[in-house]
Design a protein around this motif. Structure first.
Motif, PDB file in Angstrom:
ATOM      1  N   ASN A 162      -1.096  -3.014   5.978  1.00 30.38           N
ATOM      2  CA  ASN A 162      -1.671  -4.183   6.649  1.00 30.38           C
ATOM      3  C   ASN A 162      -2.129  -5.264   5.673  1.00 30.38           C
ATOM      4  O   ASN A 162      -2.543  -6.345   6.113  1.00 30.38           O
ATOM      5  N   GLY A 163      -2.110  -4.991   4.383  1.00 32.65           N
ATOM      6  CA  GLY A 163      -2.507  -6.005   3.415  1.00 32.65           C
ATOM      7  C   GLY A 163      -3.977  -6.019   3.094  1.00 32.65           C
ATOM      8  O   GLY A 163      -4.427  -6.856   2.298  1.00 32.65           O
ATOM      9  N   LYS A 164      -4.788  -5.114   3.655  1.00 36.76           N
ATOM     10  CA  LYS A 164      -6.209  -5.072   3.311  1.00 36.76           C
ATOM     11  C   LYS A 164      -6.416  -4.511   1.917  1.00 36.76           C
ATOM     12  O   LYS A 164      -7.431  -4.781   1.272  1.00 36.76           O
ATOM     13  N   VAL A 165      -5.476  -3.712   1.468  1.00 37.23           N
ATOM     14  CA  VAL A 165      -5.502  -3.140   0.114  1.00 37.23           C
ATOM     15  C   VAL A 165      -4.198  -3.526  -0.558  1.00 37.23           C
ATOM     16  O   VAL A 165      -3.113  -3.377   0.039  1.00 37.23           O
ATOM     17  N   ASP A 166      -4.269  -4.028  -1.780  1.00 31.30           N
ATOM     18  CA  ASP A 166      -3.046  -4.439  -2.476  1.00 31.30           C
ATOM     19  C   ASP A 166      -2.680  -3.532  -3.633  1.00 31.30           C
ATOM     20  O   ASP A 166      -1.625  -3.723  -4.250  1.00 31.30           O
ATOM     21  N   VAL A 167      -3.508  -2.553  -3.949  1.00 35.13           N
ATOM     22  CA  VAL A 167      -3.209  -1.597  -5.021  1.00 35.13           C
ATOM     23  C   VAL A 167      -3.385  -0.192  -4.433  1.00 35.13           C
ATOM     24  O   VAL A 167      -4.481   0.170  -3.971  1.00 35.13           O
ATOM     25  N   LEU A 168      -2.335   0.608  -4.461  1.00 32.01           N
ATOM     26  CA  LEU A 168      -2.376   1.992  -3.950  1.00 32.01           C
ATOM     27  C   LEU A 168      -2.130   2.933  -5.117  1.00 32.01           C
ATOM     28  O   LEU A 168      -1.050   2.944  -5.710  1.00 32.01           O
ATOM     29  N   VAL A 169      -3.161   3.716  -5.458  1.00 28.12           N
ATOM     30  CA  VAL A 169      -3.065   4.704  -6.531  1.00 28.12           C
ATOM     31  C   VAL A 169      -2.758   6.043  -5.881  1.00 28.12           C
ATOM     32  O   VAL A 169      -3.499   6.505  -5.002  1.00 28.12           O
ATOM     33  N   CYS A 170      -1.661   6.682  -6.282  1.00 32.04           N
ATOM     34  CA  CYS A 170      -1.240   7.892  -5.589  1.00 32.04           C
ATOM     35  C   CYS A 170      -0.543   8.843  -6.557  1.00 32.04           C
ATOM     36  O   CYS A 170      -0.176   8.480  -7.676  1.00 32.04           O
ATOM     37  N   THR A 171      -0.399  10.043  -6.099  1.00 31.75           N
ATOM     38  CA  THR A 171       0.380  11.047  -6.830  1.00 31.75           C
ATOM     39  C   THR A 171       1.806  11.043  -6.290  1.00 31.75           C
ATOM     40  O   THR A 171       2.186  10.199  -5.471  1.00 31.75           O
ATOM     41  N   ASP A 172       2.608  12.009  -6.709  1.00 32.88           N
ATOM     42  CA  ASP A 172       4.004  12.055  -6.288  1.00 32.88           C
ATOM     43  C   ASP A 172       4.167  12.386  -4.809  1.00 32.88           C
ATOM     44  O   ASP A 172       5.296  12.399  -4.303  1.00 32.88           O
ATOM     45  N   VAL A 173       3.056  12.684  -4.116  1.00 31.01           N
ATOM     46  CA  VAL A 173       3.151  12.939  -2.678  1.00 31.01           C
ATOM     47  C   VAL A 173       3.603  11.691  -1.934  1.00 31.01           C
ATOM     48  O   VAL A 173       4.184  11.784  -0.835  1.00 31.01           O
ATOM     49  N   ALA A 174       3.359  10.511  -2.501  1.00 33.56           N
ATOM     50  CA  ALA A 174       3.775   9.248  -1.863  1.00 33.56           C
ATOM     51  C   ALA A 174       5.024   8.663  -2.506  1.00 33.56           C
ATOM     52  O   ALA A 174       5.378   7.515  -2.227  1.00 33.56           O
ATOM     53  N   ALA A 175       5.688   9.422  -3.367  1.00 30.98           N
ATOM     54  CA  ALA A 175       6.870   8.890  -4.058  1.00 30.98           C
ATOM     55  C   ALA A 175       8.148   9.116  -3.282  1.00 30.98           C
ATOM     56  O   ALA A 175       9.201   8.603  -3.675  1.00 30.98           O
ATOM     57  N   ARG A 176       8.078   9.884  -2.196  1.00 30.39           N
ATOM     58  CA  ARG A 176       9.289  10.218  -1.453  1.00 30.39           C
ATOM     59  C   ARG A 176       9.355   9.447  -0.137  1.00 30.39           C
ATOM     60  O   ARG A 176       8.541   9.654   0.757  1.00 30.39           O
ATOM     61  N   LYS A 222      14.310  12.940 -11.773  1.00 35.27           N
ATOM     62  CA  LYS A 222      14.327  12.759 -10.322  1.00 35.27           C
ATOM     63  C   LYS A 222      13.028  12.109  -9.847  1.00 35.27           C
ATOM     64  O   LYS A 222      13.035  11.204  -8.997  1.00 35.27           O
ATOM     65  N   THR A 223      11.903  12.568 -10.402  1.00 29.18           N
ATOM     66  CA  THR A 223      10.622  11.968 -10.029  1.00 29.18           C
ATOM     67  C   THR A 223      10.566  10.508 -10.447  1.00 29.18           C
ATOM     68  O   THR A 223      10.035   9.657  -9.712  1.00 29.18           O
ATOM     69  N   TYR A 224      11.135  10.197 -11.605  1.00 30.39           N
ATOM     70  CA  TYR A 224      11.150   8.798 -12.049  1.00 30.39           C
ATOM     71  C   TYR A 224      11.953   7.917 -11.087  1.00 30.39           C
ATOM     72  O   TYR A 224      11.523   6.808 -10.733  1.00 30.39           O
ATOM     73  N   LEU A 225      13.079   8.423 -10.638  1.00 31.12           N
ATOM     74  CA  LEU A 225      13.903   7.638  -9.716  1.00 31.12           C
ATOM     75  C   LEU A 225      13.177   7.368  -8.402  1.00 31.12           C
ATOM     76  O   LEU A 225      13.215   6.252  -7.869  1.00 31.12           O
ATOM     77  N   HIS A 226      12.505   8.383  -7.871  1.00 32.44           N
ATOM     78  CA  HIS A 226      11.828   8.202  -6.588  1.00 32.44           C
ATOM     79  C   HIS A 226      10.597   7.310  -6.736  1.00 32.44           C
ATOM     80  O   HIS A 226      10.262   6.560  -5.810  1.00 32.44           O
ATOM     81  N   ARG A 227       9.911   7.397  -7.864  1.00 35.62           N
ATOM     82  CA  ARG A 227       8.763   6.506  -8.082  1.00 35.62           C
ATOM     83  C   ARG A 227       9.215   5.043  -8.153  1.00 35.62           C
ATOM     84  O   ARG A 227       8.665   4.165  -7.476  1.00 35.62           O
ATOM     85  N   VAL A 228      10.224   4.806  -8.980  1.00 38.41           N
ATOM     86  CA  VAL A 228      10.696   3.439  -9.177  1.00 38.41           C
ATOM     87  C   VAL A 228      11.300   2.880  -7.890  1.00 38.41           C
ATOM     88  O   VAL A 228      11.230   1.672  -7.619  1.00 38.41           O
ATOM     89  N   GLY A 229      11.846   3.776  -7.053  1.00 37.74           N
ATOM     90  CA  GLY A 229      12.492   3.332  -5.831  1.00 37.74           C
ATOM     91  C   GLY A 229      11.550   2.825  -4.758  1.00 37.74           C
ATOM     92  O   GLY A 229      12.009   2.379  -3.702  1.00 37.74           O
ATOM     93  N   ARG A 230      10.219   2.842  -4.999  1.00 39.37           N
ATOM     94  CA  ARG A 230       9.292   2.276  -4.011  1.00 39.37           C
ATOM     95  C   ARG A 230       9.327   0.754  -4.019  1.00 39.37           C
ATOM     96  O   ARG A 230       8.812   0.118  -3.086  1.00 39.37           O
ATOM     97  N   THR A 231       9.893   0.158  -5.029  1.00 39.29           N
ATOM     98  CA  THR A 231      10.061  -1.293  -5.070  1.00 39.29           C
ATOM     99  C   THR A 231      11.556  -1.628  -5.090  1.00 39.29           C
ATOM    100  O   THR A 231      12.399  -0.746  -5.337  1.00 39.29           O
ATOM    101  N   GLY A 232      11.858  -2.884  -4.863  1.00 33.98           N
ATOM    102  CA  GLY A 232      13.262  -3.303  -4.853  1.00 33.98           C
ATOM    103  C   GLY A 232      14.034  -2.706  -3.699  1.00 33.98           C
ATOM    104  O   GLY A 232      15.225  -2.402  -3.843  1.00 33.98           O
ATOM    105  N   ARG A 233      13.418  -2.532  -2.531  1.00 32.81           N
ATOM    106  CA  ARG A 233      14.070  -1.907  -1.387  1.00 32.81           C
ATOM    107  C   ARG A 233      14.699  -2.973  -0.477  1.00 32.81           C
ATOM    108  O   ARG A 233      14.184  -4.089  -0.351  1.00 32.81           O
TER     109      ARG A 233
END
Length: 669
Positions: free
Chosen positions: A274-288, A308-319
């Motif tokens: 919703n845009g109320k938070v602009d920075v999300l700090v997370c573990t790999d649970v949110a990388a998939r 594999k973890t690097y690919l899924h982390r980086v894939g959260r942007t540029g979608r």
């Protein structure tokens, strides 16, 4: 590429890069193949195919991905009115069971909760015609493979199975061969897209010190054109710590990790979307599979475990064709791990450049304005923050995440509470009740009890009779101890009872005292011959004669018999009586006497003149020295007696005696 094969009912293995639309790749065929009441009404399906049990099953590894896939399917199936239900842990069972009873068409869930409800007979999987395993490799990494196999055994043998993931390790291919029938492997790549990552993602790798990373991240987050940002950490503790530090620096940040309750995790994701938070700090649970529109920066605060973890982390942007920036901070200890990832993905960052928060090239590469510090200016703090998003009551089964509720709601709840009635206690002092304290502790007037009975509150408090207590064993023991410590009154001691042992000890003491008193110079009167005195005198004479050495012309004296005693001590030197002149012709035997506890009399000092009456009596009535036995007798000390002329004439040899316990006593000369 997937839609025609999946709509025909064939098994599919779909592999594509992150952000290319895999969810609708399997979601649209599922929505088309399920039978809904609209199909029966239109005549496209028979009424027998219509059922309340789920007809399609989608298995995902994480709760966040489960919720996202459910929302996408609900949006896509809104026209056909397809019923989609999300089943995952962290929520109460009752709403999910009630929804299953009402009837669903597609179930999206995590392996644990699906297996739980299926084991309780709440979830019927006998009518499932299509199975989808999304992010199959992640389920394998998390150890969900045994649960997935149990779920697949509950399904009908004739079904359509589809696997989708960005990476396909060998174990997933083996699972596909075991449970799939002639699958079609589809790998979707763009002709101009080389490498494992999407081409429109700009990647940067810096070597950074661990203590400088918070400052470095704070300055990267102030780069020009930065929208939403996701920061990935390896551990849950690091994620919580960084989220707290960024909040103190003025950023609107939230955290998603395994230690938070499901309500807090969903609150952070909703606030991020919703845009109320602009920075999300997370573990790999949110990388998939997490798809949030507007993510421009992804920061790897700690180096990922593998490629594999690097690919899924980086894939959260540029979608979906958008551009993004991925920044990876590698510590000195993580250099070997990063080199393996770099080699596996064929990236040009084998030697990351050493970078600090004040490095000039950092500002230039990431377009950070000059003079930027690690604290966000107050003019730029425009986000509402995490506390503006309410926490949804999910009826969580665990106790985690309760502290994540907004703190602003706590005072209001406290003010609405009615004052608690204090518990009434009776106070006593030394067994007597204290009236003032009892009145002070009584309930206030506004309590319900006091309002119901005002007369009882005004009545005086009568003193309560203290309860009498009986003393227990411990108290009786204390009384006896005190009585024992009090001294008894001085009374006249009773005379000791005259026992046989006391009489012997007294007589022995008298004899000892008499033996130690020296004889007077003038010749005393011959003492009265008593039985006891005769024994003491004979014993003393024999002892003295035994200690005097015999002359050379001494005639051979008769040998004394060998005697043995049990507890007698050898200091009692008893010789045969040969006092008279005719002792050689007629030796006299002394009678044998026994005593139990008598102590041996010490030899008395007898003067030379005292031998005359003794010798005269010995001629008339020769006396034998008695043999005495004592248990605890002390050795008699030899008395000092002057040598006489008669002793030289008739010396007597001391007999040899054996004792067990007695020690040899040294006679005094």
């Amino acid at each position: 590429m997937t839609l025609p094969v999946a709509l025909s009912g064939s098994d599919v293995i779909g592999q594509a890069k992150t952000g290319t639309g895999k969810t609708l790749g399997f979601g649209l065929p599922l929505l088309e193949r399920v039978t809904v009441p609209a199909d029966v009404e239109a005549g496209r399906a028979a009424p027998e195919k219509l059922t309340e049990a789920p007809q399609a099953l989608v298995v995902v590894p994480t709760r966040e991905l489960c919720q996202q896939v459910t929302n996408d399917l609900l949006t896509a199936g809104k026209v056909r009115n397809v019923r989609v239900l999300a089943i995952y842990g962290g929520r109460a069972y009752e709403p999910q069971v009630e929804a299953l009873k009402k009837g669903v068409d597609i179930v999206v869930g995590t392996p644990g909760r699906l297996l739980d409800l299926a084991g309780q007979k709440k979830l019927d999987l006998s009518h499932v015609r299509s199975l989808v395993l999304d992010e199959a490799d992640e389920m394998l990494d998390l150890g969900f493979l045994p649960d997935v196999e149990k779920i697949m055994k509950m399904l009908p043998p004739k079904r359509q199975t589809m696997l989708f993931s960005a990476t396909m390790p060998g174990a997933v291919i083996g699972l596909a061969r075991r449970y799939m029938s002639q699958p079609t492997h589809i790998s979707a790549t763009s002709p101009d897209d080389e490498g494992a990552t999407v081409a429109n993602i700009t990647q940067h790798v810096f070597r950074a010190h661990n203590m400088d990373k918070p400052e470095l991240v704070s300055r990267i987050l102030q780069a020009d054109g930065r929208g939403l940002a996701m920061i990935f950490c390896r551990t849950k503790r690091t994620a919580a710590d960084i989220a707290e530090q960024l909040e103190k620096r003025g950023f609107a940040s939230g955290a998603v990790h395994g230690d938070l309750g499901q309500g807090a995790r969903e609150q952070a994701l909703r606030a991020f979307r919703n845009g109320k938070v602009d920075v999300l700090v997370c573990t790999d649970v949110a990388a998939r599979g997490i798809d949030v529109e507007g993510v421009t920066h992804v920061i790897n605060y700690q180096s990922p475990e593998d490629e594999k973890t690097y690919l899924h982390r980086v894939g959260r942007t540029g979608r979906a064709g958008a551009k993004g920036i991925a920044v990876t901070l590698v510590d000195w200890d993580d250099i070997p791990r990063w080199k393996l990832i770099n080699k596996a993905l064929d990236l040009p960052f084998d030697e990351p450049e050493e970078t600090y928060s004040t490095s000039a090239h950092l500002y230039e590469i990431l377009s950070i304005p000059a003079g930027t510090k690690g604290i966000l200016p107050r003019a730029d703090r425009t986000r509402a923050g995490l506390r503006a998003e309410q926490v949804e009551d999910l009826g969580e089964t665990g106790g985690r995440g309760r502290k994540s509720a907004p703190a602003a709601a706590a005072p209001a709840a406290t003010e609405e509470r009615a004052p608690r009635t204090p518990r009434q206690r009776r106070r006593t002092r030394n067994g007597a009740p204290v009236a003032d304290e009892a009145m002070a502790v009584s309930a206030p007037a506004e309590t319900p009890k006091a309002a119901a009975a005002p007369e009882a509150a005004e009545a005086p408090v009568e003193p309560r009779t203290p309860r009498r207590r009986r003393r227990t064993r411990a108290s009786e023991a204390v009384v006896e101890t005190v009585e024992a410590m009090v001294p008894a009154p001085a009374e006249e001691p009773e005379a000791p009872k005259r026992t046989r042992r006391r009489i012997r000890a007294a007589d022995t003491a008298v004899d000892t005292v008499e033996a130690t008193v020296p004889a007077p110079a003038e010749e005393p009167e011959a003492p009265k011959r008593t039985r006891r005195r005769t024994r003491a005198a004979d014993t003393a004479v024999d002892t003295v004669e035994a200690t005097v050495p015999a002359p050379a012309e001494e005639p051979e004296a008769p040998k004394a018999p060998r005697r043995r005693t049990r507890a007698a001590k050898p200091a009692e030197a008893v010789a045969e009586a040969a006092v008279a002149a005719d002792a050689e012709a007629a030796p006299v035997k002394t009678p044998r006497r026994r005593t139990r506890a008598a102590k041996p009399a010490e030899a008395a000092e007898v003067p030379a003149s005292a031998e005359a009456p003794v010798a005269a009596d010995a001629e008339a009535a020769p006396v034998k020295t008695p043999r005495r036995r004592t248990r605890a007798a002390k050795p008699a000390e030899a008395a000092e007696v002057p040598a006489s002329a008669d002793a030289e004439a008739a010396p007597v040899k001391a007999p040899r005696r054996r004792t067990r316990v007695a020690a040899a006593a040294q006679p005094e000369s």
